[in-house]
Design a protein around this motif. Structure first.
Motif, PDB file in Angstrom:
ATOM      1  N   TRP A 195       0.833  -1.196   0.000  1.00  0.00           N
ATOM      2  CA  TRP A 195       0.000   0.000   0.000  1.00  0.00           C
ATOM      3  C   TRP A 195       0.872   1.252   0.000  1.00  0.00           C
ATOM      4  N   HIS A 196       1.912   1.262   0.840  1.00  0.00           N
ATOM      5  CA  HIS A 196       2.803   2.422   0.900  1.00  0.00           C
ATOM      6  C   HIS A 196       3.546   2.631  -0.412  1.00  0.00           C
ATOM      7  N   LYS A 197       3.930   1.544  -1.069  1.00  0.00           N
ATOM      8  CA  LYS A 197       4.596   1.676  -2.369  1.00  0.00           C
ATOM      9  C   LYS A 197       3.651   2.299  -3.393  1.00  0.00           C
ATOM     10  N   LEU A 198       2.405   1.848  -3.408  1.00  0.00           N
ATOM     11  CA  LEU A 198       1.421   2.401  -4.338  1.00  0.00           C
ATOM     12  C   LEU A 198       1.166   3.878  -4.059  1.00  0.00           C
ATOM     13  N   THR A 199       0.961   4.227  -2.798  1.00  0.00           N
ATOM     14  CA  THR A 199       0.664   5.628  -2.485  1.00  0.00           C
ATOM     15  C   THR A 199       1.875   6.520  -2.779  1.00  0.00           C
ATOM     16  N   ALA A 200       3.057   6.009  -2.516  1.00  0.00           N
ATOM     17  CA  ALA A 200       4.269   6.793  -2.809  1.00  0.00           C
ATOM     18  C   ALA A 200       4.363   7.084  -4.303  1.00  0.00           C
ATOM     19  N   GLU A 201       4.072   6.102  -5.113  1.00  0.00           N
ATOM     20  CA  GLU A 201       4.120   6.272  -6.564  1.00  0.00           C
ATOM     21  C   GLU A 201       3.083   7.288  -7.034  1.00  0.00           C
ATOM     22  N   LEU A 216      -8.932  14.646  -4.582  1.00  0.00           N
ATOM     23  CA  LEU A 216      -9.863  13.855  -5.408  1.00  0.00           C
ATOM     24  C   LEU A 216      -9.104  12.835  -6.252  1.00  0.00           C
ATOM     25  N   PHE A 217      -7.950  13.249  -6.778  1.00  0.00           N
ATOM     26  CA  PHE A 217      -7.105  12.328  -7.534  1.00  0.00           C
ATOM     27  C   PHE A 217      -6.680  11.152  -6.648  1.00  0.00           C
ATOM     28  N   VAL A 218      -6.200  11.459  -5.461  1.00  0.00           N
ATOM     29  CA  VAL A 218      -5.747  10.428  -4.521  1.00  0.00           C
ATOM     30  C   VAL A 218      -6.916   9.520  -4.143  1.00  0.00           C
ATOM     31  N   SER A 219      -8.068  10.107  -3.903  1.00  0.00           N
ATOM     32  CA  SER A 219      -9.251   9.333  -3.526  1.00  0.00           C
ATOM     33  C   SER A 219      -9.645   8.342  -4.626  1.00  0.00           C
ATOM     34  N   LYS A 220      -9.660   8.820  -5.869  1.00  0.00           N
ATOM     35  CA  LYS A 220     -10.005   7.946  -6.996  1.00  0.00           C
ATOM     36  C   LYS A 220      -8.982   6.832  -7.169  1.00  0.00           C
ATOM     37  N   ARG A 221      -7.711   7.173  -7.041  1.00  0.00           N
ATOM     38  CA  ARG A 221      -6.650   6.168  -7.209  1.00  0.00           C
ATOM     39  C   ARG A 221      -6.676   5.149  -6.062  1.00  0.00           C
ATOM     40  N   ALA A 222      -6.958   5.631  -4.850  1.00  0.00           N
ATOM     41  CA  ALA A 222      -7.049   4.720  -3.699  1.00  0.00           C
ATOM     42  C   ALA A 222      -8.238   3.778  -3.866  1.00  0.00           C
ATOM     43  N   SER A 223      -9.354   4.302  -4.322  1.00  0.00           N
ATOM     44  CA  SER A 223     -10.535   3.454  -4.548  1.00  0.00           C
ATOM     45  C   SER A 223     -10.241   2.396  -5.598  1.00  0.00           C
ATOM     46  N   LEU A 224      -9.560   2.784  -6.662  1.00  0.00           N
ATOM     47  CA  LEU A 224      -9.191   1.822  -7.698  1.00  0.00           C
ATOM     48  C   LEU A 224      -8.280   0.741  -7.127  1.00  0.00           C
ATOM     49  N   ALA A 225      -7.298   1.144  -6.337  1.00  0.00           N
ATOM     50  CA  ALA A 225      -6.370   0.174  -5.743  1.00  0.00           C
ATOM     51  C   ALA A 225      -7.109  -0.804  -4.826  1.00  0.00           C
ATOM     52  N   VAL A 226      -8.028  -0.288  -4.001  1.00  0.00           N
ATOM     53  CA  VAL A 226      -8.788  -1.160  -3.094  1.00  0.00           C
ATOM     54  C   VAL A 226      -9.672  -2.106  -3.904  1.00  0.00           C
ATOM     55  N   LYS A 240       3.947  11.038  -6.159  1.00  0.00           N
ATOM     56  CA  LYS A 240       5.066  11.657  -6.874  1.00  0.00           C
ATOM     57  C   LYS A 240       4.581  12.757  -7.810  1.00  0.00           C
ATOM     58  N   LYS A 241       3.384  12.604  -8.348  1.00  0.00           N
ATOM     59  CA  LYS A 241       2.815  13.594  -9.269  1.00  0.00           C
ATOM     60  C   LYS A 241       2.780  14.975  -8.628  1.00  0.00           C
ATOM     61  N   TYR A 242       2.620  15.015  -7.320  1.00  0.00           N
ATOM     62  CA  TYR A 242       2.527  16.276  -6.601  1.00  0.00           C
ATOM     63  C   TYR A 242       3.809  16.623  -5.847  1.00  0.00           C
ATOM     64  N   GLY A 243       4.851  15.848  -6.051  1.00  0.00           N
ATOM     65  CA  GLY A 243       6.099  16.090  -5.349  1.00  0.00           C
ATOM     66  C   GLY A 243       5.998  15.777  -3.869  1.00  0.00           C
ATOM     67  N   LEU A 244       5.111  14.842  -3.542  1.00  0.00           N
ATOM     68  CA  LEU A 244       4.873  14.475  -2.146  1.00  0.00           C
ATOM     69  C   LEU A 244       5.202  13.009  -1.924  1.00  0.00           C
ATOM     70  N   LYS A 245       5.167  12.623  -0.673  1.00  0.00           N
ATOM     71  CA  LYS A 245       5.391  11.228  -0.297  1.00  0.00           C
ATOM     72  C   LYS A 245       4.046  10.568  -0.023  1.00  0.00           C
ATOM     73  N   GLY A 246       4.052   9.246   0.014  1.00  0.00           N
ATOM     74  CA  GLY A 246       2.827   8.498   0.250  1.00  0.00           C
ATOM     75  C   GLY A 246       2.132   8.873   1.541  1.00  0.00           C
ATOM     76  N   ALA A 247       2.903   9.246   2.553  1.00  0.00           N
ATOM     77  CA  ALA A 247       2.323   9.594   3.852  1.00  0.00           C
ATOM     78  C   ALA A 247       1.405  10.810   3.766  1.00  0.00           C
ATOM     79  N   HIS A 248       1.582  11.641   2.773  1.00  0.00           N
ATOM     80  CA  HIS A 248       0.723  12.821   2.628  1.00  0.00           C
ATOM     81  C   HIS A 248      -0.689  12.445   2.203  1.00  0.00           C
ATOM     82  N   SER A 249      -0.851  11.285   1.608  1.00  0.00           N
ATOM     83  CA  SER A 249      -2.161  10.894   1.086  1.00  0.00           C
ATOM     84  C   SER A 249      -3.217  10.829   2.186  1.00  0.00           C
ATOM     85  N   ILE A 250      -2.856  10.328   3.353  1.00  0.00           N
ATOM     86  CA  ILE A 250      -3.842  10.208   4.437  1.00  0.00           C
ATOM     87  C   ILE A 250      -4.338  11.586   4.860  1.00  0.00           C
ATOM     88  N   TYR A 251      -3.459  12.581   4.839  1.00  0.00           N
ATOM     89  CA  TYR A 251      -3.864  13.941   5.201  1.00  0.00           C
ATOM     90  C   TYR A 251      -4.815  14.519   4.154  1.00  0.00           C
TER      91      TYR A 251
END
Length: 150
Positions: free
Chosen positions: A19-25, A104-114, A28-39
């Motif tokens: 999960w962390h590898k997916l979120t980190a990838e 919204l981008f992160v939410s859509k990508r997370a939903s797809l991954a789940v 990257k589009k926003y110059g952020l790390k995967g940990a930022h996704s939860i925020y």
């Protein structure tokens, strides 16, 4: 044979690792790390704004982590602080328009991954899985507060 604890631990760690590898990838589009996704995902649920203490509670992070993350998200133009600026713990953080797009981008990508990760599970099995995981978290939270019984 692997005992229950080892199997449980290994499965959880493997889920988190992938999960962390997916979120980190994705981040990257926003110059952020995967940990930022939860925020971003948490803030998306609170369009009226959310305080630093609430972020600590809802994201399961400490004050220092929230402070660092919000500073970086502000620097990137994804979050703005409203209220008393001198004190991190007064006022609220809100997503900017760019922040909303990112969330919204992160939410859509997370939903797809789940969806893809659980594609071979029936709806009934998913319900049981989430209920079981919620109960495990509740029990572990209680054990962490009270300690393991003797």
């Amino acid at each position: 044979m692997v005992d229950r604890f080892e199997r449980f631990s290994l499965l959880l760690f493997e889920i988190l690792r992938y999960w962390h590898k997916l979120t980190a990838e994705e981040m990257k589009k926003y110059g952020l790390k995967g940990a930022h996704s939860i925020y971003l995902l948490t803030m998306l649920r609170y369009p009226e704004g959310i305080s630093a203490p609430q972020l600590c509670e809802y994201c399961g992070k400490d004050k220092a982590d929230v402070s660092r993350m919000m500073a970086l998200l502000e620097e990137k133009g994804l979050v703005k602080k409203e209220g008393i600026h001198q004190n991190l713990y007064k006022g609220v953080f809100k997503l900017t328009e760019e922040g909303k797009k990112a969330a919204l981008f992160v939410s859509k990508r997370a939903s797809l991954a789940v969806d893809l990760a659980s594609k071979d599970l029936s709806e009934e099995k998913r319900i049981v899985l989430y209920e079981a995981l919620e109960q495990i978290v509740t029990n572990l939270r209680k054990l962490n507060k009270e300690g393991l019984p003797e």
